[in-house]
Design a protein around this motif. Structure first.
Motif, short mmCIF file in Angstrom:
data_model
loop_
_atom_site.label_atom_id
_atom_site.label_comp_id
_atom_site.label_asym_id
_atom_site.label_seq_id
_atom_site.Cartn_x
_atom_site.Cartn_y
_atom_site.Cartn_z
N TYR A 201 0.83 -1.21 0.00
CA TYR A 201 0.00 0.00 0.00
C TYR A 201 0.86 1.26 0.00
O TYR A 201 0.52 2.26 -0.66
CB TYR A 201 -0.95 0.00 1.19
CG TYR A 201 -2.21 -0.81 0.95
CD1 TYR A 201 -3.20 -0.34 0.09
CD2 TYR A 201 -2.39 -2.05 1.55
CE1 TYR A 201 -4.35 -1.08 -0.15
CE2 TYR A 201 -3.54 -2.80 1.31
CZ TYR A 201 -4.51 -2.32 0.46
OH TYR A 201 -5.64 -3.05 0.21
N GLU A 202 1.98 1.24 0.72
CA GLU A 202 2.89 2.39 0.69
C GLU A 202 3.46 2.58 -0.71
O GLU A 202 3.62 3.71 -1.18
CB GLU A 202 4.01 2.19 1.71
CG GLU A 202 3.55 2.40 3.15
CD GLU A 202 4.63 2.09 4.16
OE1 GLU A 202 5.68 1.52 3.77
OE2 GLU A 202 4.43 2.40 5.35
N GLY A 203 3.76 1.46 -1.38
CA GLY A 203 4.25 1.54 -2.76
C GLY A 203 3.21 2.12 -3.70
O GLY A 203 3.53 2.92 -4.60
N LYS A 204 1.94 1.76 -3.49
CA LYS A 204 0.87 2.30 -4.33
C LYS A 204 0.73 3.81 -4.13
O LYS A 204 0.50 4.56 -5.09
CB LYS A 204 -0.45 1.61 -4.00
CG LYS A 204 -0.56 0.18 -4.52
CD LYS A 204 -1.93 -0.39 -4.19
CE LYS A 204 -2.11 -1.77 -4.79
NZ LYS A 204 -3.46 -2.32 -4.54
N ALA A 205 0.85 4.25 -2.88
CA ALA A 205 0.76 5.69 -2.60
C ALA A 205 1.89 6.43 -3.31
O ALA A 205 1.66 7.48 -3.94
CB ALA A 205 0.82 5.93 -1.09
N GLN A 206 3.10 5.89 -3.22
CA GLN A 206 4.24 6.54 -3.86
C GLN A 206 4.11 6.51 -5.38
O GLN A 206 4.42 7.50 -6.06
CB GLN A 206 5.54 5.85 -3.43
CG GLN A 206 6.80 6.61 -3.84
CD GLN A 206 6.87 7.99 -3.24
OE1 GLN A 206 6.70 8.16 -2.04
NE2 GLN A 206 7.08 9.00 -4.07
N ASP A 207 3.64 5.40 -5.93
CA ASP A 207 3.45 5.29 -7.38
C ASP A 207 2.44 6.31 -7.88
O ASP A 207 2.61 6.91 -8.96
CB ASP A 207 2.99 3.89 -7.76
CG ASP A 207 4.09 2.85 -7.65
OD1 ASP A 207 5.27 3.25 -7.55
OD2 ASP A 207 3.77 1.64 -7.67
N THR A 208 1.36 6.52 -7.11
CA THR A 208 0.34 7.49 -7.50
C THR A 208 0.94 8.89 -7.58
O THR A 208 0.70 9.63 -8.55
CB THR A 208 -0.82 7.48 -6.49
OG1 THR A 208 -1.39 6.16 -6.44
CG2 THR A 208 -1.90 8.47 -6.88
#
Length: 204
Positions: free
Chosen positions: A87-94
């Motif tokens: 989920y942290e990776g998804k936030a950063q990717d966004t």
């Protein structure tokens, strides 16, 4: 050795816990009657190892980075840790995708900002759920793991890494007449053992 009836009860409890957080979790059954699960973007199942009993498995994507354990609390901890990382990776990717398209100085639209913030809140909830579960610390910095594995009991860690490891409670500053050094704590030794086992690294 895992008890199948208790294990199924624990898995159903974990399914309800994750669904309550907003993580899609589905506990299903394979054709052979063994449980199979899908937690977020991770899948897994239950295997029978001859002379060892039942083992829980987590995998993602093409079955790379597989994790096996016969300790349910460690399975729960590792699953939630991996989900939080995801989920942290998804936030950063966004945020990175918006920055590449429109530049870092252009404010994100409210809907995208809320999406990224939502991912971060989910990661925080997952980490909070395993913060005090009794499972040793997972050392996700490979340089820190190497430093602790090779640490001489009489070494003094004076750099930023040493301060970080002391703040984590993995090493402790000791003072003796004419000597000062950093020593691994019980928490540090448990963290090294747990991380190595989780990553499939031999400590011998």
């Amino acid at each position: 050795m895992l008890d199948l009836e208790q294990l199924l009860s624990d898995l159903r409890g974990l399914e309800n816990e994750l669904n309550g957080m907003g993580v899609e979790a589905v506990l299903d059954e394979r054709d052979d009657g063994m449980p199979e699960f899908h937690f977020g973007e991770f899948g897994g199942g239950l295997s029978w190892w001859v002379n060892k009993g039942f083992y829980l498995t987590i995998w993602a994507g093409d079955l790379s980075d597989v994790y096996d354990t016969n300790i349910f609390c460690e399975f729960r901890h590792e699953l939630m840790r991996r989900l939080a990382d995801q989920y942290e990776g998804k936030a950063q990717d966004t945020r990175d995708t918006w920055g590449r398209l429109c530049g870092d100085d252009t404010p994100m639209p409210a809907n995208l900002a809320e999406k990224a913030d939502g991912y971060e809140r989910m990661a925080e909830r997952l980490r909070d759920a395993i913060k005090d579960d009794g499972v040793p610390v997972f050392i996700d910095n490979l340089a820190d793991l190497k430093l602790l594995r090779q640490h001489d009991p009489r070494d003094l860690l004076t750099d930023v890494a040493g301060r970080r490891l002391r703040d984590m409670g993995l090493v402790e500053r000791k003072y003796r007449p004419g000597d000062v050094f950093d020593e691994l704590t019980d928490k540090g030794r448990a963290a090294v053992e747990y991380t190595a086992r989780t990553m499939g690294i031999s400590l011998k």
